[in-house]
Design an enzyme around this catalytic site. Structure first.
Site, short mmCIF file in Angstrom:
data_model
loop_
_atom_site.label_atom_id
_atom_site.label_comp_id
_atom_site.label_asym_id
_atom_site.label_seq_id
_atom_site.Cartn_x
_atom_site.Cartn_y
_atom_site.Cartn_z
N CYS A 198 0.84 -1.19 0.00
CA CYS A 198 0.00 0.00 0.00
C CYS A 198 0.88 1.25 0.00
CB CYS A 198 -0.88 -0.03 1.25
SG CYS A 198 -1.84 1.45 1.55
N THR A 247 0.64 3.55 2.08
CA THR A 247 1.02 3.74 3.48
C THR A 247 2.25 2.90 3.81
OG1 THR A 247 -1.28 4.16 4.08
CG2 THR A 247 0.22 3.59 5.87
N HIS A 251 5.21 4.82 2.75
CA HIS A 251 5.55 5.88 3.70
C HIS A 251 6.30 5.29 4.91
CE1 HIS A 251 3.59 9.24 1.80
NE2 HIS A 251 2.43 8.62 1.74
N HIS A 302 -0.81 -4.76 5.59
CA HIS A 302 -2.18 -4.75 6.12
C HIS A 302 -3.23 -5.07 5.06
CE1 HIS A 302 -1.46 -0.55 4.81
NE2 HIS A 302 -2.73 -0.60 4.42
N CYS A 315 -11.43 -0.70 20.68
CA CYS A 315 -11.82 -1.35 21.93
C CYS A 315 -13.17 -2.05 21.80
CB CYS A 315 -11.87 -0.32 23.06
SG CYS A 315 -13.25 0.87 22.92
N GLY A 343 -6.27 11.63 0.24
CA GLY A 343 -4.82 11.43 0.18
C GLY A 343 -4.12 11.94 1.42
#
Length: 346
Positions: free
Chosen positions: A38, A40, A43, A60, A90, A260
């Site tokens: 991805c 991400t 990054h 992920h 949670c 983005g």
């Protein structure tokens, strides 16, 4: 023992041997088959995001087969294909009850704030496992998470049929935006990117108009919308200058879908009076969760997404360093996936 690709420092992935984890109460063990890389992840790889989490196993966008179930887990079947919601909240707070998991004070994300899927096996909360049909191939199932992000963005923007939409960025996520918008019935869909090749791919996947010359973008949008501007503009790159461009492409009463990721300190100068008088709106969205994952899987199972451009490039886990290093040199590969196992059963 199993293999795990560990990001030991920015730019460096190393294959380690680790014990296969065992699922505890309320957990499931997944044998990982495919993992997408991805934006991400890039990054994180370059040290621009969650660098304080290193060393860490990233990944992920993943799928695999259920290998074992911990005590008390019901409703899941060992040997079944599955995808997993990577957002862990949670489950009880105000935000979790509203399916706004990213705002949960205890939120964690697999492969981002904790170890993820670039490993042969991983333990996940059983409540986040979504069984998938056996006939859908792993390379397609690995697209569930990124498609879920796009599903959520469309839901937040309240896209409906007949609306004009500009998608800024024709990379993997931009392409998915285009395809989902086509499925919803948005029209016209205008996509823009500096890469003419990616614009061409977006046109093949459902965009009505493609623009690779920034100087022509605003006039093209005006011409396609009877001079009004777009109903919705989706910024899918993460560039502050392009967010400013997005505001100029919107019609009065239009909507900016902020998607983005930018730097933490980046800001956008919002014309307050115009926003008030023209009733424009801005809403952020980045991750798919909860029902978004289920809806994305349904779209993939029923062939609503053209997946071929996303499944061409795959590398074995041993070549993960090369896969990351070379990804910017392969703009024709909308998605790069890491293959860990093609087995149907653990």
């Amino acid at each position: 023992m199993m293999r795990a690709a560990v990001l030991t420092r920015p730019g460096r992935l190393e294959i380690e041997r680790r014990p296969i984890p065992k699922p505890g109460a309320g957990e499931a063990l997944l044998k990982v088959a495919r993992v997408g890389i991805c934006g991400t992840d890039l990054h994180i790889f370059h040290g621009n995001y969650v660098a304080d989490s290193l060393p860490m196993v990233p990944g992920h966008e993943f799928t695999g087969t259920i290998a074992a179930l911990g005590p008390g887990v019901t409703g899941l079947e060992v040997g079944r294909k599955a995808v997993v919601d990577m957002n862990i909240g949670c489950g009880q707070c105000y935000w979790c009850r509203r399916n706004e998991i990213l705002n949960c004070p205890d939120m964690q994300q697999m492969g981002i704030t904790m170890d993820g899927a670039f490993a042969d096996y991983m333990v996940v909360p059983a409540r986040l496992v979504i069984p998938a049909p056996d006939h859908v191939p792993f390379d397609v199932l690995a697209l569930t998470e990124p498609l879920a992000c796009v599903v959520r963005a469309a839901r937040k923007a309240r896209v409906t049929f007949g609306q004009s939409v500009v998608v800024i960025g024709a990379g993997p996520i931009g392409n998915l935006h285009v395809q989902l918008l086509r499925t919803i019935g948005a029209a016209p869909i205008i996509v823009t990117d500096l890469s003419a090749d990616r614009v061409h791919m977006a046109l093949e996947c459902g965009a009505d108009i493609g623009v690779s010359d920034p100087a022509q973008l605003k006039q093209t949008v005006l011409d396609a919308t009877d001079g009004r501007g777009a109903d919705i503009v989706i910024e899918s790159v993460g560039n502050p200058a392009l967010y400013a461009t997005a505001l100029r492409l919107m019609r009065k009463g239009g909507h900016l879908a902020a998607f983005g990721l930018t730097g933490a300190e980046d800001t956008l100068a919002l014309p307050i009076l115009d926003t008030i008088l023209h009733e424009t709106s801005v809403k952020g969205s980045v991750a798919g969760m909860g029902q978004d994952m289920h809806d994305a899987l349904t779209l993939l199972v029923h062939g609503r997404i053209h997946t071929a451009p996303f499944t061409r490039a795959s590398y074995p886990l041993e070549d993960i360093q090369h896969a990351f290093d070379s990804i910017t040199d392969r703009p024709g590969d909308l998605k790069t996936q890491i293959t860990l196992s093609e087995e149907q059963t653990p």
